[in-house]
Write a protein that holds these residues in place. Sequence first.
Motif, PDB file in Angstrom:
ATOM      1  N   ARG A  36       8.754   8.387  -5.662  1.00  0.00           N
ATOM      2  CA  ARG A  36       9.199   9.589  -4.949  1.00  0.00           C
ATOM      3  C   ARG A  36      10.117   9.269  -3.781  1.00  0.00           C
ATOM      4  NH1 ARG A  36       3.872  12.540  -3.320  1.00  0.00           N
ATOM      5  NH2 ARG A  36       3.206  10.366  -3.049  1.00  0.00           N
ATOM      6  N   ALA A  37      10.048   8.051  -3.243  1.00  0.00           N
ATOM      7  CA  ALA A  37      10.887   7.698  -2.095  1.00  0.00           C
ATOM      8  C   ALA A  37      10.977   6.185  -1.966  1.00  0.00           C
ATOM      9  CB  ALA A  37      10.321   8.292  -0.802  1.00  0.00           C
ATOM     10  N   PRO A  38      12.154   5.657  -1.649  1.00  0.00           N
ATOM     11  CA  PRO A  38      12.255   4.227  -1.337  1.00  0.00           C
ATOM     12  C   PRO A  38      11.489   3.904  -0.060  1.00  0.00           C
ATOM     13  CG  PRO A  38      14.416   5.203  -1.744  1.00  0.00           C
ATOM     14  CD  PRO A  38      13.450   6.332  -1.588  1.00  0.00           C
ATOM     15  N   VAL A  39      11.013   2.685   0.015  1.00  0.00           N
ATOM     16  CA  VAL A  39      10.269   2.215   1.187  1.00  0.00           C
ATOM     17  C   VAL A  39      11.039   1.081   1.842  1.00  0.00           C
ATOM     18  CG1 VAL A  39       8.134   1.123   1.979  1.00  0.00           C
ATOM     19  CG2 VAL A  39       8.051   2.905   0.208  1.00  0.00           C
TER      20      VAL A  39
ATOM     21  N   GLU B 123       0.834  -1.204   0.000  1.00  0.00           N
ATOM     22  CA  GLU B 123       0.000   0.000   0.000  1.00  0.00           C
ATOM     23  C   GLU B 123       0.870   1.255   0.000  1.00  0.00           C
ATOM     24  OE1 GLU B 123      -2.822   0.063   3.170  1.00  0.00           O
ATOM     25  OE2 GLU B 123      -4.185  -1.352   2.188  1.00  0.00           O
ATOM     26  N   ILE B 124       1.894   1.245   0.835  1.00  0.00           N
ATOM     27  CA  ILE B 124       2.758   2.422   0.924  1.00  0.00           C
ATOM     28  C   ILE B 124       3.639   2.551  -0.309  1.00  0.00           C
ATOM     29  CG2 ILE B 124       4.756   3.346   2.184  1.00  0.00           C
ATOM     30  CD1 ILE B 124       3.322   2.753   4.759  1.00  0.00           C
ATOM     31  N   VAL B 125       4.138   1.428  -0.824  1.00  0.00           N
ATOM     32  CA  VAL B 125       4.921   1.469  -2.062  1.00  0.00           C
ATOM     33  C   VAL B 125       4.099   2.104  -3.181  1.00  0.00           C
ATOM     34  CG1 VAL B 125       5.939   0.033  -3.873  1.00  0.00           C
ATOM     35  CG2 VAL B 125       6.431  -0.462  -1.471  1.00  0.00           C
TER      36      VAL B 125
ATOM     37  N   ALA C 246       9.406  -3.215  -1.476  1.00  0.00           N
ATOM     38  CA  ALA C 246      10.301  -2.459  -0.597  1.00  0.00           C
ATOM     39  C   ALA C 246      11.721  -2.469  -1.150  1.00  0.00           C
ATOM     40  CB  ALA C 246      10.289  -3.046   0.805  1.00  0.00           C
ATOM     41  N   SER C 247      12.497  -1.458  -0.769  1.00  0.00           N
ATOM     42  CA  SER C 247      13.904  -1.378  -1.181  1.00  0.00           C
ATOM     43  C   SER C 247      14.841  -1.965  -0.144  1.00  0.00           C
ATOM     44  CB  SER C 247      14.280   0.087  -1.437  1.00  0.00           C
ATOM     45  OG  SER C 247      13.575   0.595  -2.538  1.00  0.00           O
ATOM     46  N   GLY C 248      14.292  -2.418   0.968  1.00  0.00           N
ATOM     47  CA  GLY C 248      15.110  -3.004   2.019  1.00  0.00           C
ATOM     48  C   GLY C 248      14.280  -3.277   3.255  1.00  0.00           C
ATOM     49  N   ALA C 249      14.963  -3.738   4.297  1.00  0.00           N
ATOM     50  CA  ALA C 249      14.301  -4.105   5.544  1.00  0.00           C
ATOM     51  C   ALA C 249      14.814  -3.243   6.683  1.00  0.00           C
ATOM     52  CB  ALA C 249      14.548  -5.579   5.859  1.00  0.00           C
ATOM     53  N   TRP C 250      13.893  -2.818   7.520  1.00  0.00           N
ATOM     54  CA  TRP C 250      14.191  -2.101   8.767  1.00  0.00           C
ATOM     55  C   TRP C 250      13.907  -3.085   9.878  1.00  0.00           C
ATOM     56  CZ3 TRP C 250      15.227   3.209  10.119  1.00  0.00           C
ATOM     57  CH2 TRP C 250      14.961   3.562  11.442  1.00  0.00           C
TER      58      TRP C 250
END
Length: 367
Positions: free
Chosen positions: A213-216, A205-207, A236-240
């Motif tokens: 405009r911004a990596p998620v 949803e956020i992607v 996503a572009s990665g994991a937090w």
Amino acid sequence: MRTDLCDRLGIEHPIVAFTPSEHVAAAVSRAGGLGVLGCVRFNDAAELDAVLDWMDRNTGDRPYGVDVVMPSTVPTEGSDVDLAAMVPQQHRDFVRRTLDRLGVPELPAGQETGDAVLGWLHSVARSHVDVALRHPVALIANALGSPPPDVIGRAHERGVQVAALAGKAEHARRHVEQGVDLVVAQGHEAGGHTGEIATMVLVPEIVDAVGDRAPVLAAGGIGSGRQIAAALALGASGAWMGSYWLATREYAQTTGGSAMQRALVAAGSADTVRTRIYTGKPARLLKTRWTEAWSEPDAPEPLPMPLQNILVSEAHQRISAAEDPEVVSMPVGQVVGRMNAVRGVEELMGELLREADDTLARLGRLR
């Protein structure tokens, strides 16, 4: 395994580790990820400055970041003493009775009660930003949404990326419109402050909401290479990752929390609870006799931030000193069910990367 996030932050692997431990953060950065040091525990800006000096010397010249807590609405300000006077006596009485009933002793003779954590205050969080921008940080993240415009502007002037956590797509859109560079899509499974939407639903949803405009970064429930690969599959572009690093030897170097780590490695994924008793805002904690006490009929409603933290500050210190794994007070996500032993950061990073590579290769063979 490289994504646009790696180029943006100057890292080798798209793994960002949020942690209150400088030892964990430095170890993750040395291993090719991005260690992000949580600043909320630092009441004294000089203490944070000293820890960031240590980070500068111990990351192997690799990038690292910091995480501050700046609420979108400015909470009640004042000194610790002023705020303490606002805590109702009935709440103090409940905490005292509960500690007695749980067998939590007073602090040892000669051990002074430390100050409550004031990093939840807007003014203290600003001091954290001031200190961080004097160091070569690559990222400033805000745990409670978009930082104020002047903070974003100051970071950008110094070439520092700004990240904000989001629990809804509309939050993410607003963050990007306000100048945030990276969005952390934190799902319901995550430890600490978290929202209502699960990671599997929230990330795409956020992607879709922020587009190019911004990596998620995906956050919440990530504790394996398979889950990192799943996050990438969701866009996503990665994991937090936050909770996963609590059961590490490096974390114990910072906190010495042996009882806490024993409790974590014994817990399953169902052994957490989302509650306001830690800070006054909904946060996921390890379920223990302490959290269960706040669900009993005589328990008062938790106070708003930052008064709840002031109320339970001494209780947390006594609980920590008691070293009873059944009565710890610790934010952790549902991924705790995968944290089954105390291990080193380097070992965990290697395992995450190998499993992610294997998973991506296996998925590639399905075509």
